[in-house]
Design an enzyme around this catalytic site. Structure first.
Site, PDB file in Angstrom:
ATOM      1  N   HIS A 220       0.846  -1.061  -0.044  1.00  0.00           N
ATOM      2  CA  HIS A 220       0.014  -0.139  -0.056  1.00  0.00           C
ATOM      3  C   HIS A 220       0.859   1.249  -0.069  1.00  0.00           C
ATOM      4  O   HIS A 220       1.666   1.230   0.749  1.00  0.00           O
ATOM      5  CB  HIS A 220      -0.786  -0.132   1.041  1.00  0.00           C
ATOM      6  N   CYS A 221       0.859   2.069  -1.121  1.00  0.00           N
ATOM      7  CA  CYS A 221       1.570   3.254  -1.301  1.00  0.00           C
ATOM      8  C   CYS A 221       0.878   4.408  -0.785  1.00  0.00           C
ATOM      9  O   CYS A 221      -0.026   4.732  -1.112  1.00  0.00           O
ATOM     10  CB  CYS A 221       1.831   3.396  -2.599  1.00  0.00           C
ATOM     11  N   VAL A 222       1.357   5.131   0.442  1.00  0.00           N
ATOM     12  CA  VAL A 222       0.972   6.365   0.854  1.00  0.00           C
ATOM     13  C   VAL A 222       1.102   7.560   0.043  1.00  0.00           C
ATOM     14  O   VAL A 222       0.345   8.550  -0.158  1.00  0.00           O
ATOM     15  CB  VAL A 222       1.661   6.651   2.149  1.00  0.00           C
TER      16      VAL A 222
ATOM     17  N   ASN B 113      -2.066   7.103  -2.189  1.00  0.00           N
ATOM     18  CA  ASN B 113      -3.123   6.670  -1.410  1.00  0.00           C
ATOM     19  C   ASN B 113      -3.698   5.556  -2.024  1.00  0.00           C
ATOM     20  O   ASN B 113      -5.115   5.458  -2.067  1.00  0.00           O
ATOM     21  CB  ASN B 113      -3.942   7.698  -1.131  1.00  0.00           C
ATOM     22  N   ASN B 114      -3.091   4.570  -2.236  1.00  0.00           N
ATOM     23  CA  ASN B 114      -3.895   3.341  -3.006  1.00  0.00           C
ATOM     24  C   ASN B 114      -2.926   2.126  -2.941  1.00  0.00           C
ATOM     25  O   ASN B 114      -1.736   2.395  -2.559  1.00  0.00           O
ATOM     26  CB  ASN B 114      -3.904   3.630  -4.655  1.00  0.00           C
TER      27      ASN B 114
END
Length: 425
Positions: free
Chosen positions: A278-280, A283-284
């Site tokens: 999950h890549c901040v 945001n996805n």
């Protein structure tokens, strides 16, 4: 059901009659932007206890925060629109800190050290609470826009940058944003039997209302959510009995059968095919459907950023190469415009270094046909062989050679249909 339908109808009627400054709060009551500080008992109690030096009761700060976020809105057509507060700090604080850093070399040193520390602190704070935030996406997009603005405002007017170079930098920025937009789309979410049955139920009810279908049609729909839940549980028990791998392949939270290499994201609360992480920053989740776009966005960002840094340093530090000018540019703090530009260059260099590390890990994982999630699990369980001082872990489970691994990565989306057919068969 009748009461719920009546409440929804009344809510829709109220929304249709809202003016630009009115909205429906979290309790479903009509409110106005002018009353943002009215009728907030928790805030009044906090102020009163703060003045009298009394301790706050548990949970009151959370309630004040929820009330404030619900009332923080922007006037819009047919009702005020709610704004995520996490979008604002980068927009307000980033220009402020960069302009402060441009006043003196020591201020620039303190600021450029403090900014990454604050960002990492906020990351661990939100990661520990397992919550989504738009802070990092806002910081990334606003940083791109502000750096591009400083480049056009402070660097281009000096006359050392040609229009073809500006056009090339702009094209790289646009292509990167297009790839980022693609990476923001569906990463490959898996849908549970329960959710699909509910969707089928809603669609069948819609057909019945329009006279296009009846209860004796080809699509059989469960009569209630209880029936759906019982069917789902019986399906899970059947799976466990037949395959003996229900505990491994069955997700209790999403109520679905996960294919190989799929995982559950605790932040999004969804299962994703071939979940990487999950890549901040977007945001996805990064999964099977958007992994290629994510890597492409990182690659285009690095190319564009390095090219912009070289053009800027070549303008404000004439006669020096890029690497030397980054560490030694005498007289740059003699003029505020040059100092601001040089500070922005160092900010870009710090961000570029972080993104280069992320891209390096992605390239290593792809070369060994590993996902970030699988690498973390392997490190935690101490399985596989560690490479490059622990940066990479190779379990050998999916590794089929460098060339085959990259071919599989480039054909991720095209192989999705084939995998689906194989699972059905």
């Amino acid at each position: 059901m009748v009461k719920r339908a009546g409440k929804r109808a009344r809510a829709q009627e109220m929304e249709e009659t809202l003016c630009c400054c009115e909205y429906l709060d979290r309790k479903g009551q009509r409110s106005h932007l002018a009353a943002c500080l009215c009728e907030c008992d928790d805030l009044d109690e906090c102020c009163e206890r703060w003045i009298t030096c009394k301790s706050l009761p548990p949970g009151i700060l959370e309630r004040v925060t929820e009330t404030f976020t619900d009332r923080f809105r922007f006037p819009w057509i047919r009702g005020a629109v709610k704004i995520d507060i996490s979008l604002l700090p980068p927009i307000i604080l980033l220009p402020f800190f960069l302009h402060i850093a441009a006043l003196h070399f020591l201020l620039a040193l303190i600021t450029l050290i403090s900014l990454p520390i604050l960002v990492l602190w906020y990351y661990y704070l939100t990661h520990r609470k397992k919550g989504q935030t738009l802070f990092f996406l806002s910081l990334g997009l606003f940083s791109l826009g502000y750096m591009y603005y400083v480049f056009l405002q402070e660097v281009v007017p000096r006359g050392h940058v040609e229009y073809s170079q500006v056009a090339l930098l702009t094209c790289g920025l646009i292509l990167m944003l297009v790839a980022l937009h693609r990476a923001k789309k569906d990463p490959g979410y898996l849908f549970s039997q329960m959710s699909s049955d509910k969707a089928l139920l809603q669609g069948n009810n819609l057909f019945n209302k329009n006279g296009l279908g009846n209860s004796n049609g080809l699509c059989r729909v469960p009569a209630s959510d209880v029936a759906v839940h019982s069917n789902t549980e019986s399906y899970s028990r059947t799976l466990e009995a037949e395959t003996g791998k229900g505990a491994k392949d069955w997700c209790l939270k999403c109520q679905l059968v996960r294919p190989a290499r799929a995982g559950h994201c605790r932040i999004c609360g969804r299962c994703v095919k071939r979940l990487d992480h999950h890549c901040v920053w977007i945001n996805n989740c990064v999964g099977e459907q958007n992994h290629q776009a994510f890597v492409l966005a990182l690659f285009l960002f690095l190319l564009t950023s390095i090219y912009g840094i070289s053009l800027t340093l070549d303008t404000i530090c004439r006669g020096k190469n890029t690497l030397t000018a980054l560490f030694y540019c005498p007289g740059v703090y003699g003029e505020y415009s040059s100092a601001l530009t040089f500070t922005c260059v160092w900010y870009c260099a710090i961000v570029t270094s972080g993104m280069s590390y992320i891209l390096l890990l992605q390239l290593l994982n792809i070369s060994y046909n590993m996902t970030e999630r699988e690498a973390r699990i392997a490190l935690r369980e101490n399985i596989g062989r560690k490479l490059l001082w622990g940066m990479m872990v190779d379990t050998g489970q999916y590794n089929r050679g460098f060339l085959y691994n990259w071919i599989q990565f480039f054909t991720l989306r095209s192989s999705d249909l084939q995998q689906t057919v194989e699972n059905v068969v």
